[in-house]
Design a protein around this motif. Structure first.
Motif, PDB file in Angstrom:
ATOM      1  N   ALA A 370     116.842 -48.441   8.821  1.00  0.00           N
ATOM      2  CA  ALA A 370     116.430 -48.899   9.621  1.00  0.00           C
ATOM      3  C   ALA A 370     115.364 -49.012  10.797  1.00  0.00           C
ATOM      4  CB  ALA A 370     118.108 -48.623  10.702  1.00  0.00           C
ATOM      5  N   ALA A 371     114.972 -47.287  10.395  1.00  0.00           N
ATOM      6  CA  ALA A 371     113.630 -46.955  10.888  1.00  0.00           C
ATOM      7  C   ALA A 371     112.485 -47.700  10.705  1.00  0.00           C
ATOM      8  CB  ALA A 371     113.570 -45.110  10.768  1.00  0.00           C
ATOM      9  N   TYR A 372     112.712 -47.629   9.568  1.00  0.00           N
ATOM     10  CA  TYR A 372     111.757 -48.020   8.477  1.00  0.00           C
ATOM     11  C   TYR A 372     111.345 -49.319   9.136  1.00  0.00           C
ATOM     12  CZ  TYR A 372     109.118 -50.658   4.615  1.00  0.00           C
ATOM     13  OH  TYR A 372     108.254 -51.233   3.959  1.00  0.00           O
ATOM     14  N   VAL A 373     112.420 -50.087   8.834  1.00  0.00           N
ATOM     15  CA  VAL A 373     112.537 -51.438   9.274  1.00  0.00           C
ATOM     16  C   VAL A 373     111.912 -52.003  10.656  1.00  0.00           C
ATOM     17  CG1 VAL A 373     113.475 -54.122   9.650  1.00  0.00           C
ATOM     18  CG2 VAL A 373     114.688 -52.654   7.343  1.00  0.00           C
ATOM     19  N   GLY A 374     112.303 -51.200  11.825  1.00  0.00           N
ATOM     20  CA  GLY A 374     112.699 -50.973  12.709  1.00  0.00           C
ATOM     21  C   GLY A 374     111.203 -50.511  13.515  1.00  0.00           C
ATOM     22  N   LYS A 375     110.186 -49.775  12.062  1.00  0.00           N
ATOM     23  CA  LYS A 375     109.218 -49.243  12.690  1.00  0.00           C
ATOM     24  C   LYS A 375     109.882 -47.924  13.689  1.00  0.00           C
ATOM     25  CE  LYS A 375     106.233 -53.150  10.664  1.00  0.00           C
ATOM     26  NZ  LYS A 375     106.551 -52.461   9.758  1.00  0.00           N
ATOM     27  N   ALA A 376     110.326 -47.505  13.922  1.00  0.00           N
ATOM     28  CA  ALA A 376     111.180 -46.809  14.622  1.00  0.00           C
ATOM     29  C   ALA A 376     109.960 -45.712  15.218  1.00  0.00           C
ATOM     30  CB  ALA A 376     112.582 -46.956  15.038  1.00  0.00           C
ATOM     31  N   GLY A 377     109.615 -44.580  13.415  1.00  0.00           N
ATOM     32  CA  GLY A 377     109.180 -43.330  13.579  1.00  0.00           C
ATOM     33  C   GLY A 377     110.190 -42.746  12.769  1.00  0.00           C
ATOM     34  N   GLY A 378     110.530 -41.782  13.472  1.00  0.00           N
ATOM     35  CA  GLY A 378     111.397 -40.537  12.567  1.00  0.00           C
ATOM     36  C   GLY A 378     111.091 -39.852  12.026  1.00  0.00           C
ATOM     37  N   ASP A 379     112.091 -38.642  11.840  1.00  0.00           N
ATOM     38  CA  ASP A 379     111.518 -37.637  10.628  1.00  0.00           C
ATOM     39  C   ASP A 379     110.599 -37.534   9.678  1.00  0.00           C
ATOM     40  OD1 ASP A 379     113.414 -37.541  10.498  1.00  0.00           O
ATOM     41  OD2 ASP A 379     114.284 -35.684  10.068  1.00  0.00           O
ATOM     42  N   ASP A 382     108.057 -43.062   5.543  1.00  0.00           N
ATOM     43  CA  ASP A 382     108.487 -43.891   4.428  1.00  0.00           C
ATOM     44  C   ASP A 382     107.629 -44.602   4.426  1.00  0.00           C
ATOM     45  OD1 ASP A 382     110.662 -42.201   3.219  1.00  0.00           O
ATOM     46  OD2 ASP A 382     112.453 -43.191   4.941  1.00  0.00           O
ATOM     47  N   GLU A 383     107.427 -44.749   2.502  1.00  0.00           N
ATOM     48  CA  GLU A 383     106.606 -46.380   2.215  1.00  0.00           C
ATOM     49  C   GLU A 383     107.108 -46.960   1.895  1.00  0.00           C
ATOM     50  OE1 GLU A 383     103.738 -43.671  -0.291  1.00  0.00           O
ATOM     51  OE2 GLU A 383     102.504 -43.592   1.306  1.00  0.00           O
ATOM     52  N   PRO A 384     106.416 -48.535   1.580  1.00  0.00           N
ATOM     53  CA  PRO A 384     107.821 -49.834   0.321  1.00  0.00           C
ATOM     54  C   PRO A 384     108.385 -49.047  -0.580  1.00  0.00           C
ATOM     55  CG  PRO A 384     105.506 -50.770   1.574  1.00  0.00           C
ATOM     56  CD  PRO A 384     105.185 -48.865   2.147  1.00  0.00           C
ATOM     57  N   ALA A 385     107.804 -48.787  -0.983  1.00  0.00           N
ATOM     58  CA  ALA A 385     108.267 -47.751  -3.043  1.00  0.00           C
ATOM     59  C   ALA A 385     109.493 -46.868  -1.924  1.00  0.00           C
ATOM     60  CB  ALA A 385     107.107 -47.085  -3.454  1.00  0.00           C
ATOM     61  N   THR A 386     109.783 -45.821  -1.241  1.00  0.00           N
ATOM     62  CA  THR A 386     110.543 -45.284  -0.287  1.00  0.00           C
ATOM     63  C   THR A 386     111.836 -46.177   0.100  1.00  0.00           C
ATOM     64  OG1 THR A 386     109.468 -43.684  -0.253  1.00  0.00           O
ATOM     65  CG2 THR A 386     111.992 -43.631   0.729  1.00  0.00           C
ATOM     66  N   ALA A 387     112.409 -46.887   0.826  1.00  0.00           N
ATOM     67  CA  ALA A 387     112.380 -47.899   0.997  1.00  0.00           C
ATOM     68  C   ALA A 387     112.787 -49.120  -0.272  1.00  0.00           C
ATOM     69  CB  ALA A 387     111.820 -49.399   2.017  1.00  0.00           C
ATOM     70  N   ARG A 388     112.092 -49.180  -1.303  1.00  0.00           N
ATOM     71  CA  ARG A 388     112.666 -49.939  -2.604  1.00  0.00           C
ATOM     72  C   ARG A 388     114.101 -48.919  -2.543  1.00  0.00           C
ATOM     73  NH1 ARG A 388     107.707 -52.023  -3.374  1.00  0.00           N
ATOM     74  NH2 ARG A 388     107.777 -50.176  -4.598  1.00  0.00           N
ATOM     75  N   ALA A 389     113.313 -48.265  -2.804  1.00  0.00           N
ATOM     76  CA  ALA A 389     114.252 -47.016  -3.213  1.00  0.00           C
ATOM     77  C   ALA A 389     115.784 -46.296  -2.653  1.00  0.00           C
ATOM     78  CB  ALA A 389     113.531 -45.459  -4.030  1.00  0.00           C
ATOM     79  N   LEU A 390     115.471 -46.235  -1.630  1.00  0.00           N
ATOM     80  CA  LEU A 390     116.607 -46.190  -0.351  1.00  0.00           C
ATOM     81  C   LEU A 390     117.475 -47.531  -0.779  1.00  0.00           C
ATOM     82  CD1 LEU A 390     114.958 -44.512   2.178  1.00  0.00           C
ATOM     83  CD2 LEU A 390     116.447 -43.554   1.330  1.00  0.00           C
ATOM     84  N   SER A 391     117.073 -48.982  -0.694  1.00  0.00           N
ATOM     85  CA  SER A 391     118.151 -50.323   0.022  1.00  0.00           C
ATOM     86  C   SER A 391     118.711 -49.652  -1.657  1.00  0.00           C
ATOM     87  CB  SER A 391     116.939 -51.164  -0.282  1.00  0.00           C
ATOM     88  OG  SER A 391     115.968 -51.315  -1.534  1.00  0.00           O
ATOM     89  N   GLY A 392     117.942 -49.561  -2.516  1.00  0.00           N
ATOM     90  CA  GLY A 392     118.698 -49.692  -4.186  1.00  0.00           C
ATOM     91  C   GLY A 392     119.849 -48.434  -4.100  1.00  0.00           C
ATOM     92  N   TYR A 393     119.458 -47.567  -3.735  1.00  0.00           N
ATOM     93  CA  TYR A 393     120.329 -46.466  -3.682  1.00  0.00           C
ATOM     94  C   TYR A 393     121.741 -46.903  -3.129  1.00  0.00           C
ATOM     95  CZ  TYR A 393     122.814 -41.490  -1.950  1.00  0.00           C
ATOM     96  OH  TYR A 393     123.479 -41.147  -1.374  1.00  0.00           O
ATOM     97  N   LEU A 394     121.697 -47.939  -2.218  1.00  0.00           N
ATOM     98  CA  LEU A 394     122.588 -48.357  -1.187  1.00  0.00           C
ATOM     99  C   LEU A 394     123.430 -49.448  -1.920  1.00  0.00           C
ATOM    100  CD1 LEU A 394     121.938 -48.239   2.747  1.00  0.00           C
ATOM    101  CD2 LEU A 394     122.887 -46.998   1.275  1.00  0.00           C
ATOM    102  N   LEU A 395     122.450 -50.417  -2.979  1.00  0.00           N
ATOM    103  CA  LEU A 395     122.772 -51.384  -3.986  1.00  0.00           C
ATOM    104  C   LEU A 395     123.942 -50.860  -4.549  1.00  0.00           C
ATOM    105  CD1 LEU A 395     120.370 -53.577  -3.511  1.00  0.00           C
ATOM    106  CD2 LEU A 395     122.594 -53.631  -2.533  1.00  0.00           C
ATOM    107  N   ARG A 421     116.853 -57.914  -0.614  1.00  0.00           N
ATOM    108  CA  ARG A 421     115.237 -58.190  -0.306  1.00  0.00           C
ATOM    109  C   ARG A 421     114.281 -56.929  -0.111  1.00  0.00           C
ATOM    110  NH1 ARG A 421     112.291 -57.557   3.826  1.00  0.00           N
ATOM    111  NH2 ARG A 421     114.470 -57.421   5.519  1.00  0.00           N
ATOM    112  N   LEU A 422     115.373 -55.950   0.746  1.00  0.00           N
ATOM    113  CA  LEU A 422     114.104 -54.591   0.275  1.00  0.00           C
ATOM    114  C   LEU A 422     114.032 -53.981  -0.865  1.00  0.00           C
ATOM    115  CD1 LEU A 422     115.397 -53.372   3.728  1.00  0.00           C
ATOM    116  CD2 LEU A 422     113.323 -53.768   3.233  1.00  0.00           C
ATOM    117  N   ALA A 423     114.955 -54.034  -1.782  1.00  0.00           N
ATOM    118  CA  ALA A 423     114.916 -53.473  -2.852  1.00  0.00           C
ATOM    119  C   ALA A 423     114.054 -54.518  -4.275  1.00  0.00           C
ATOM    120  CB  ALA A 423     116.344 -53.890  -3.508  1.00  0.00           C
ATOM    121  N   GLY A 424     113.737 -55.929  -3.215  1.00  0.00           N
ATOM    122  CA  GLY A 424     113.065 -56.548  -4.510  1.00  0.00           C
ATOM    123  C   GLY A 424     113.863 -57.325  -5.828  1.00  0.00           C
ATOM    124  N   ARG A 425     115.037 -57.250  -4.665  1.00  0.00           N
ATOM    125  CA  ARG A 425     115.695 -58.155  -6.256  1.00  0.00           C
ATOM    126  C   ARG A 425     115.713 -59.731  -5.602  1.00  0.00           C
ATOM    127  NH1 ARG A 425     121.652 -55.209  -6.993  1.00  0.00           N
ATOM    128  NH2 ARG A 425     120.853 -52.893  -7.819  1.00  0.00           N
TER     129      ARG A 425
END
Length: 425
Positions: A370-379, A382-395, A421-425
């Motif tokens: 959510a922070a990545y998509v909204g570019k909201a920062g946080g602690d 994350d980079e695009p590769a990590t966003a792919r990994a995070l979405s792949g994890y949930l999928l 889409r985030l996972a590149g599928r």
């Protein structure tokens, strides 16, 4: 410097064009060799059943046996938490989902075994078993299958070594021909080529697939196969070169996954029987090589199995469960999202480990996405590769039943299509 102000450059346009031309071959090679994840469901395990004992009821029987064992030795969430050292709050939904899974889809990937689990038989006997296997897989993969059915099913043939090569080829031919006569190759078909030692054996398997496709009018490339890594030669060749990447290359796009064979590989390294295990240093080395060789290629990975079965009295069952659960968790943490299960009693701890792995990380993964998509920062940034990994994890959690679409959406603010889409599928 203000926005819109012209900047100074030195390179002529022809410089970049020249570099693009010189690297065009590399660009094409990268696209061919490293297409990325195929974007389809990966089963969390493979169950091997010898061809002489498989029946139309096998999958349902495994589910019922596993459920009976769970009822006898961990009948509620508290008992499961005590046995596996799981947080009690996590154990509740995990226990509930295990029970539902064992009724709905106890086996995700079924392999009818014509190799080590079957052995050498008279030709007429194996011919009949191969034809029967085709009927069983066709029925299991049909929309109207009775009872719980695996999402994936197929056979493990005999290997390409001279002593059993002809027999393996004949079994493959009978099986595939039977499937065609039963209505065509099912979408969930999986073939396994064991004991590969040289890339040329993979090339031979590619040739068989091509010949069958031509003979039956199938789309070129329709038939893929798994490669089992069970020998030292599949990791390091006689010339001192790493072999796995060469085997993937030899498969010419048909390799779907690499499966580590715990006991054959350990034995080929000279590991004593008492120490042959998924967490032995020899196993870790082989699997690390497999992982690097497969990265980005779209070829997936599967860990091996434990031969310690949850049978006997309650103490023995609990000990075997703790061992299996720990090994599965270890594999998941090392990005091996699939493994083998050898006994119905392994199913409760397979799903306990898998479901806990995805459920305990769901909220944090959702927050980061959510922070990545909204570019909201946080602690964490994350980079695009990590966003792919995070979405792949949930999928993966959604695919196996560990997570529900609604709770993932609540955690991440994303629906299934956005995750894809985030996972590149």
């Amino acid at each position: 410097m203000t926005q819109g102000e012209t900047v100074s450059t030195t390179f002529a346009k022809s410089v970049a064009e020249g570099i693009a031309g010189s690297l065009s071959g590399v660009d094409a090679e990268l696209a061919r060799r490293y297409p990325g994840d195929p974007g389809t469901r990966q089963p969390v395990h493979t169950v091997y059943v010898p061809a002489d004992v498989i029946t139309p009821e096998t999958v349902g029987e495994w589910g019922r046996s596993a459920l009976a064992l769970l009822d006898a030795h961990a009948p509620d969430a508290g008992a499961l938490a005590d046995v596996l050292g799981m947080d009690t709050a996590l154990a509740g939904p995990v226990h509930e989902r295990i029970r539902a899974k064992l009724r709905r889809e106890p086996v995700e990937d079924l392999r009818i075994d014509f190799e080590d689990g079957y052995g050498a038989r008279p030709d007429d006997e194996e011919d009949a078993a191969a034809a029967r296997a085709a009927q069983l897989v066709a029925a299991a993969c049909s929309q109207g299958a009775d009872g719980p059915a695996p999402a994936y099913a197929g056979i493990r043939m005999k290997c390409m070594e001279a002593a059993v090569r002809d027999r393996g080829i004949r079994t493959l031919d009978i099986f595939l021909t039977g499937l065609m006569e039963a209505g065509g190759l099912p979408g969930g078909l999986v073939l396994t080529l064991p004991k590969v030692t040289y890339p040329e054996q993979v090339t031979a398997m590619v040739g068989l697939c091509e010949e069958f496709e031509k003979a039956r009018g199938l789309t070129p490339g329709r038939i893929g196969f798994e490669i089992q890594v069970e020998t030292t030669q599949s990791i390091l060749g006689a010339d001192g070169r790493a072999t796995v990447a060469r085997m993937i290359d030899a498969a010419d796009g048909r390799a779907t996954s690499l499966h580590y064979g715990t006991f054959d590989y350990s034995a080929s390294c000279g590991v004593s029987a008492a120490y042959q295990a998924m967490d032995h240093p020899a196993a870790d080395h082989a699997k690390a090589v497999m992982q690097v060789a497969a990265a980005g290629t779209g070829v997936r990975l599967s860990d091996g199995s434990t031969n310690v079965l949850p049978v006997g009295d309650q103490a023995q069952v609990h000990d075997a469960w703790r061992l299996h659960h720990g090994l599965v968790r270890r594999s998941l943490a090392r990005a091996y999202y699939q493994g083998w299960d050898m006994h119905p009693g392994h199913l409760p701890t397979r799903y306990a480990a898998v479901y806990a792995f995805y459920r305990e990380g769901m909220e944090r993964a959702g927050e980061r996405l959510a922070a990545y998509v909204g570019k909201a920062g946080g602690d964490v940034m994350d980079e695009p590769a990590t966003a792919r990994a995070l979405s792949g994890y949930l999928l993966r959690g959604l695919d196996c039943g560990a997570l529900d679409v609604e709770e993932v959406a609540a955690a991440s603010g994303l629906d299934r299509a956005e995750l894809d889409r985030l996972a590149g599928r």
